[in-house]
Write a protein that holds these residues in place. Structure first.
Motif, PDB file in Angstrom:
ATOM      1  N   THR B 126       0.855  -1.186   0.000  1.00  0.00           N
ATOM      2  CA  THR B 126       0.000   0.000   0.000  1.00  0.00           C
ATOM      3  C   THR B 126       0.888   1.231   0.000  1.00  0.00           C
ATOM      4  OG1 THR B 126      -1.557  -1.222   1.369  1.00  0.00           O
ATOM      5  CG2 THR B 126      -1.861   1.175   1.251  1.00  0.00           C
ATOM      6  N   VAL B 127       0.704   2.096  -0.984  1.00  0.00           N
ATOM      7  CA  VAL B 127       1.543   3.297  -1.072  1.00  0.00           C
ATOM      8  C   VAL B 127       1.171   4.279   0.037  1.00  0.00           C
ATOM      9  CG1 VAL B 127       2.139   5.294  -2.498  1.00  0.00           C
ATOM     10  CG2 VAL B 127       1.894   3.031  -3.553  1.00  0.00           C
ATOM     11  N   LEU B 128       2.184   4.821   0.708  1.00  0.00           N
ATOM     12  CA  LEU B 128       1.977   5.877   1.711  1.00  0.00           C
ATOM     13  C   LEU B 128       2.351   7.190   1.026  1.00  0.00           C
ATOM     14  CD1 LEU B 128       3.855   4.123   4.676  1.00  0.00           C
ATOM     15  CD2 LEU B 128       1.428   3.927   4.071  1.00  0.00           C
ATOM     16  N   ASP B 129       1.352   7.967   0.676  1.00  0.00           N
ATOM     17  CA  ASP B 129       1.577   9.164  -0.136  1.00  0.00           C
ATOM     18  C   ASP B 129       1.208  10.416   0.654  1.00  0.00           C
ATOM     19  OD1 ASP B 129       1.643  11.204  -1.942  1.00  0.00           O
ATOM     20  OD2 ASP B 129       0.481  10.169  -3.485  1.00  0.00           O
ATOM     21  N   SER B 138       3.574   0.303   2.750  1.00  0.00           N
ATOM     22  CA  SER B 138       3.442  -0.671   3.834  1.00  0.00           C
ATOM     23  C   SER B 138       3.031  -2.006   3.239  1.00  0.00           C
ATOM     24  CB  SER B 138       2.417  -0.193   4.862  1.00  0.00           C
ATOM     25  OG  SER B 138       1.130  -0.167   4.285  1.00  0.00           O
ATOM     26  N   LEU B 139       3.269  -3.048   4.009  1.00  0.00           N
ATOM     27  CA  LEU B 139       2.997  -4.422   3.581  1.00  0.00           C
ATOM     28  C   LEU B 139       2.527  -5.218   4.784  1.00  0.00           C
ATOM     29  CD1 LEU B 139       6.103  -5.753   1.597  1.00  0.00           C
ATOM     30  CD2 LEU B 139       3.741  -5.772   0.790  1.00  0.00           C
ATOM     31  N   LYS B 140       1.535  -6.093   4.568  1.00  0.00           N
ATOM     32  CA  LYS B 140       1.232  -7.092   5.607  1.00  0.00           C
ATOM     33  C   LYS B 140       1.950  -8.367   5.211  1.00  0.00           C
ATOM     34  CE  LYS B 140      -2.184  -5.132   8.116  1.00  0.00           C
ATOM     35  NZ  LYS B 140      -2.177  -5.012   9.562  1.00  0.00           N
ATOM     36  N   HIS B 141       2.589  -9.028   6.165  1.00  0.00           N
ATOM     37  CA  HIS B 141       3.245 -10.297   5.861  1.00  0.00           C
ATOM     38  C   HIS B 141       2.990 -11.236   7.031  1.00  0.00           C
ATOM     39  CE1 HIS B 141       6.131 -12.852   3.741  1.00  0.00           C
ATOM     40  NE2 HIS B 141       6.555 -13.211   4.941  1.00  0.00           N
ATOM     41  N   GLY B 142       2.149 -12.257   6.788  1.00  0.00           N
ATOM     42  CA  GLY B 142       1.727 -13.114   7.899  1.00  0.00           C
ATOM     43  C   GLY B 142       1.012 -12.240   8.908  1.00  0.00           C
ATOM     44  N   ASP B 143       1.392 -12.321  10.181  1.00  0.00           N
ATOM     45  CA  ASP B 143       0.752 -11.438  11.169  1.00  0.00           C
ATOM     46  C   ASP B 143       1.631 -10.235  11.493  1.00  0.00           C
ATOM     47  OD1 ASP B 143       2.693 -12.694  12.574  1.00  0.00           O
ATOM     48  OD2 ASP B 143       1.433 -13.291  14.265  1.00  0.00           O
ATOM     49  N   ALA B 144       2.570  -9.919  10.602  1.00  0.00           N
ATOM     50  CA  ALA B 144       3.439  -8.758  10.826  1.00  0.00           C
ATOM     51  C   ALA B 144       3.110  -7.627   9.859  1.00  0.00           C
ATOM     52  CB  ALA B 144       4.897  -9.162  10.659  1.00  0.00           C
ATOM     53  N   CYS B 145       3.422  -6.412  10.312  1.00  0.00           N
ATOM     54  CA  CYS B 145       3.234  -5.196   9.523  1.00  0.00           C
ATOM     55  C   CYS B 145       4.605  -4.646   9.174  1.00  0.00           C
ATOM     56  CB  CYS B 145       2.548  -4.162  10.408  1.00  0.00           C
ATOM     57  SG  CYS B 145       0.914  -3.767   9.911  1.00  0.00           S
ATOM     58  N   PHE B 163       1.412   8.273   8.799  1.00  0.00           N
ATOM     59  CA  PHE B 163       0.895   6.935   8.496  1.00  0.00           C
ATOM     60  C   PHE B 163       1.314   5.858   9.495  1.00  0.00           C
ATOM     61  CE2 PHE B 163       1.148   9.098   4.367  1.00  0.00           C
ATOM     62  CZ  PHE B 163      -0.171   8.982   3.954  1.00  0.00           C
ATOM     63  N   VAL B 164       2.609   5.786   9.795  1.00  0.00           N
ATOM     64  CA  VAL B 164       3.113   4.621  10.531  1.00  0.00           C
ATOM     65  C   VAL B 164       2.574   4.602  11.957  1.00  0.00           C
ATOM     66  CG1 VAL B 164       5.164   3.372  11.276  1.00  0.00           C
ATOM     67  CG2 VAL B 164       5.186   4.622   9.099  1.00  0.00           C
TER      68      VAL B 164
END
Lengths: 412, 412
Positions: B126-129, B138-145, B163-164
């Motif tokens: 997901t672009v943070l603009d 940002s990216l979701k990967h498994g249960d991590a951000c 954003f973060v």
């Protein structure tokens, strides 16, 4: 090339409470010496994660520098955690224990049980004792070298400079030692400096050159390695002299002597006194001059004349000059320099007037327009400059340039 | 508690050329928000080690913030290396590409092939603009951000704040948001501050308090979390008011307004002008006052009178006072304050005289002895202080205390 890494521990580092200083210091010194740091890890005071990171580091690095966690309190977990990870027993070093007892006694502090922890180190460790200050220790593990240093920056640096760097240079270079010098330069960009150095044969072989921006100065670190310390020091003197010939007056000198100290030494040597009139620099020049202990020997004082009225009343800048040329002009700054010289009965009068911004600029005199004036027994002169940056940067550049003009004037 | 970590990339970080700012900033903000950072890793621009560290981080952390290496040059390896480590395809994001073309056009820069790299991101990102500035994703990967941010500190902070932090607070708190305020305090130790806060019920539940030494001030960050932003802001106002009642005048106000700005605002509101006479502070007070844009509205100027002669000639300090009481005395500093007030025809005269050291102290007047004088239309007063520290610390404490006295004097 030999790869190493640094692990800095302390909860304050991962909560952002304080900035890491130790790892950066070690990384810079190692890089200058031609030793590569591939990773820096900052951790809290939790043993399991430290052990995990240490184990991984041993798999990929030939030297590991660990800072922090060597103290006497419960959250100082480094020594026990490292011993466990490396599968080493801990023992109480009697020499170290005697040393701790002696230090406490000298400071009039009573013995406490917890100080005993400071003498417990892993089997096979070599104590790094700088004499009179906190100790660290080193360990060989397989073909890797480990160094454990205290987290207090001053203590860490002492041990790093005295033991860690020399022993790594010796170890990786087969008996070599190191000679380093950091020089201050002002009035030359990093790119210009790189071009100068690229053309000189002296710098092409066996010399590591590091560039460090240090606004408004540029700092340059030269490093040579070899077996004979005396030869290295001669080489370093030759390199410094070569650089001085090439870049001329923009070379200020060694890092240890800030510009305001150079100016002070020049004044003192020639038995001259100084007074300063500031407008846009707002007191910064006087502040820098008085940061040097003993400045009262040559610095008589200064005035900050922010208003035109003050320039007329205190410095006798003629009303017509201010009206016709403006407060930011060669004529005004000359009158200010002469005025402050007379006011304090000083040998030299230094004056600055300019527009620091962000407002107050015009098409003819944009923000960053600065005049610097210098009055001596030989007369008065003024120069025009145009600086770019924020208000604080323009103040800083103006003050630096004024001090630098005075330094050049004082050159024999 | 949810654990996370930060990976900052860039060769300049592991050579010690520049200090890490990004990871520390993120660590502090996260800590204040009640989110735990367990490790910070600084790496160069080498893909294999980055992939190794990223994989390990995924095994132990629920959120990972990565800064640097998102640019258009060959050594910007973060995106491709992360995609490989996470087993994700890369694709060219058309919206991002159009945005980059538009930005270049607006700045009058020609398109170059390498800019195309900036639009390539991993599948599912997901672009943070932030609009008009550098993007992250940002990216979701498994249960991590995972969050990928640019390395330029200003760009990194913009994206982190926008954003973060909000998304991590929302994610970990189930829809919560955050309200934070950093306050400046001067004249109270961190320990005293902790004691005050420990006794007040308002701070015991749902408020995170962070203490940050910022010599010579102490900064305090208050954080509250909840679902209703308006309620949070009311809570924050209540907490600030409660603290102000407890600690009184040592609370300077929000971080955004430095002490010299507070003083300037006070003078401006009351239509008063100021002149300053400095001895041991050597110009630092004037320097700080003139760091504020528009200072010429109320600051007329100052004198740095380092010699007794200058104190007599410029400020009309009586010769007998200097001879009998000394340059560092209540009488001298009162005469200096009155003298500078008259010299500049100012509403207020502020004066400092003291011994900054390291030499010049005596049994009766040790190094750190400082007098501060204040002359107004209502008369003149002087106070005595004893500070401890290095020459620069004593200068800093003296200047801060003088400005603070003026601030208190100006309070309605």
């Amino acid at each position: 090339m030999v790869q190493g890494e640094i692990i800095a521990t302390g909860t304050e580092l991962i909560t952002g409470r304080v900035a890491d200083i130790n790892a950066r210091y070690a990384a810079r010194r190692l890089h200058e010496a031609g030793l590569q740091v591939q990773a820096i890890t900052l951790l809290g005071d939790r043993a399991p994660l430290f052990q995990e990171i240490l184990t991984l580091a041993l798999g990929r690095s030939r030297f590991i520098i660990i800072t922090g966690g060597l103290g006497p309190t419960e959250d100082d977990v480094t020594v026990a955690a490292a011993a466990q990870a490396l599968n080493l027993n801990l023992f109480e070093d009697e020499v170290l224990l005697a040393r701790i007892r002696r230090c406490l006694k000298e400071r009039g502090l009573p013995w406490e049980e917890r100080y005993g922890r400071l003498a417990v180190i892993p089997q096979g460790a070599t104590v790094l004792d700088p004499g009179g200050a906190a100790c660290g220790f080193s360990l060989k593990h397989g073909d890797a070298c480990l160094f454990f240093l205290p987290g207090v920056p001053q203590e860490m640096r002492t041990l790093f400079d005295a033991f860690v760097l020399p022993s790594l240079v010796d170890w990786t270079g087969g008996g070599e030692c190191l000679c380093q010098r950091t020089l201050r330069l002002f009035g030359i960009s990093e790119m210009q400096l790189q071009e100068v150095i690229a053309t000189k044969a002296e710098f092409q072989q066996g010399v590591t050159v590091g560039y460090y921006p240090n606004f408004p100065e540029n700092h340059l670190t030269l490093t040579v390695r070899g077996r004979d310390r005396r030869v290295l020091e001669e080489t370093m003197d030759r390199l410094t002299a070569c650089l001085a010939r090439e870049v001329g007056e923009v070379l200020l000198g060694p890092e240890e002597i800030p510009l305001e100290d150079l100016v002070g030494r020049g004044l003192k040597e020639q038995g001259l006194t100084l007074a300063v009139a500031e407008s846009c620099t707002g007191g910064l020049i006087c502040h820098r001059l008085t940061n040097i202990a003993g400045a009262s020997d040559y610095f008589l004082g200064g005035v900050v004349t922010y208003s035109n009225q003050a320039k007329m009343d205190l410095l006798r800048v003629p009303k017509e000059v201010l009206a016709q040329q403006g407060a930011v002009s060669a004529q005004t700054v000359q009158a200010m320099a002469q005025g402050v010289r007379g006011l304090f009965n000083a040998a030299i009068g230094l004056a600055v007037s300019g527009i620091a911004g962000p407002t107050g600029g015009s098409l003819e005199k944009p923000v960053g327009t600065v005049y610097i004036g210098l009055a001596t027994s030989r007369g008065v002169q003024a120069r025009h400059y145009l600086f770019h940056g924020t208000r604080e940067e323009i103040k800083s550049l103006s003050a630096q340039t004024a001090l630098d003009r005075l330094r050049r004037e004082l050159k024999p």
